[in-house]
Design a protein around this motif. Structure first.
Motif, mmCIF file in Angstrom:
data_model
loop_
_atom_site.group_PDB
_atom_site.id
_atom_site.type_symbol
_atom_site.label_atom_id
_atom_site.label_comp_id
_atom_site.label_asym_id
_atom_site.label_seq_id
_atom_site.Cartn_x
_atom_site.Cartn_y
_atom_site.Cartn_z
ATOM 1 N N ARG A 147 41.013 34.451 34.293
ATOM 2 C CA ARG A 147 41.906 34.743 33.245
ATOM 3 C C ARG A 147 41.773 33.584 31.898
ATOM 4 O O ARG A 147 42.010 33.841 30.753
ATOM 5 C CB ARG A 147 43.574 34.282 33.775
ATOM 6 C CG ARG A 147 44.473 34.588 32.897
ATOM 7 C CD ARG A 147 45.949 34.234 33.750
ATOM 8 N NE ARG A 147 46.027 35.442 34.861
ATOM 9 C CZ ARG A 147 46.181 35.148 35.920
ATOM 10 N NH1 ARG A 147 45.967 34.099 36.592
ATOM 11 N NH2 ARG A 147 46.203 36.343 37.077
ATOM 12 N N HIS A 151 41.141 35.494 28.531
ATOM 13 C CA HIS A 151 42.472 35.503 27.976
ATOM 14 C C HIS A 151 42.525 35.124 26.541
ATOM 15 O O HIS A 151 41.883 34.547 26.017
ATOM 16 C CB HIS A 151 43.545 34.722 28.516
ATOM 17 C CG HIS A 151 45.090 35.002 28.148
ATOM 18 N ND1 HIS A 151 45.561 34.676 26.939
ATOM 19 C CD2 HIS A 151 45.854 35.708 29.049
ATOM 20 C CE1 HIS A 151 47.030 35.054 27.076
ATOM 21 N NE2 HIS A 151 47.396 35.786 28.146
ATOM 22 N N GLU A 191 44.431 43.443 35.100
ATOM 23 C CA GLU A 191 44.900 42.648 34.300
ATOM 24 C C GLU A 191 43.703 42.331 33.199
ATOM 25 O O GLU A 191 44.202 42.231 32.143
ATOM 26 C CB GLU A 191 45.417 41.346 34.906
ATOM 27 C CG GLU A 191 46.075 40.101 33.809
ATOM 28 C CD GLU A 191 46.292 38.963 34.580
ATOM 29 O OE1 GLU A 191 46.213 38.151 33.895
ATOM 30 O OE2 GLU A 191 46.419 38.990 35.736
#
Length: 272
Positions: A147, A151, A191
């Motif tokens: 992440r 991100h 995600e």
């Protein structure tokens, strides 16, 4: 799948699931494990109950992770055999010492220890080169390094070859999902796939001019005019783990891929 749902599955169902995940026929597994195809068939259909030793033998041939081997044993009515101790446990002292030595020895280059779900366990001081680029909320424990890497408020805007590096990381994650069948990793993959990327992502990793591995190219100063550092990475694991925590640890070490990166990191370490 919840724990309750998992333990409702028979040992035969679970073994067949792992065999099919490994794309092996009953004959393939029987030959590799040196058991009769008839007996393996009886185990999978529930006509024969395998011994604890047989379950562990088949799990070894199928490269089932230690955590899931305990699940197989429980499904067959046996007690788990693999421990899962905290890294803070006294028995884990040699592991902590080995990890600390590896991290320290790798300075001034970045190195980090991650768990099975890519959460940061430990890191050396040089990894600040990466974390300083991220928004504070992404650095709140547990820090997920995938992440953090992909991100839009993390490292992603500062990765010069984001499309290439992103495709590489997602490919690694998919391979891990195939190996472990971890539902949480599937959710993490979904995600990460939703994060924006303004560069093309190669479907197949092909080397560029002079490349021998997929590099990580980072703008160290956080903007296009800063130093562009190029790294190659290696992943290390414990070779003979008998504890689940140890088996699921990995150490990712970043090495400079050119002289300019090595010089920058050496000079930077002298300032701190």
């Amino acid at each position: 799948m919840t724990s309750a749902q998992l333990y409702q599955r028979t040992i035969g169902d679970l073994l067949r699931q792992w065999r099919e995940r490994r794309r092996m026929s009953q004959l393939d597994l029987a030959i590799q494990a040196e058991v009769s195809t008839r007996h393996l068939s009886f185990v999978e259909t529930g006509r024969a109950k395998p011994s604890r030793e047989m379950i562990l033998h088949l799990a070894d041939e199928l490269e089932v992770p230690l955590r899931e081997r305990n699940h197989l044993l429980l499904a067959a009515g046996y007690a788990p055999v693999y421990t899962e101790m905290s890294l803070d446990a006294p028995e884990m002292g040699p592991v902590r010492k080995a990890v600390a030595q590896l991290l320290k020895a790798h300075e001034p280059y970045p190195a980090a220890v991650i768990d099975r779900r890519w959460n940061l366990v430990d890191a050396n001081a040089s990894t600040a080169l990466f974390t300083v680029l991220a928004a504070p909320e992404l650095l709140e424990p547990p820090i997920n390094v995938l992440r953090l890497s992909l991100h839009p408020d993390g490292m992603a805007p500062h990765v010069a070859n984001l499309g290439e590096w992103r495709a590489h990381l997602l490919s690694r994650l998919r391979r891990q999902i195939n190996l472990t069948a971890d539902a949480d990793l599937v959710a993490l993959h979904d995600e990460l796939r939703g994060y924006p990327c303004d560069q093309p992502e190669p479907e197949v990793e092909l080397p560029g001019p002079g490349d021998i591995a997929v590099p990580l190219r980072v703008r160290a100063d956080g903007h296009s005019g800063g130093h562009e550092l190029t790294f190659l990475s290696t992943v290390s694991t414990f070779g003979t783990p008998l504890d689940i925590t140890v088996a699921e640890l990995s150490i990712e070490s970043f090495f400079p891929a050119d002289d300019a990166t090595a010089e920058y990191l050496t000079d930077r370490s002298r300032k701190f």
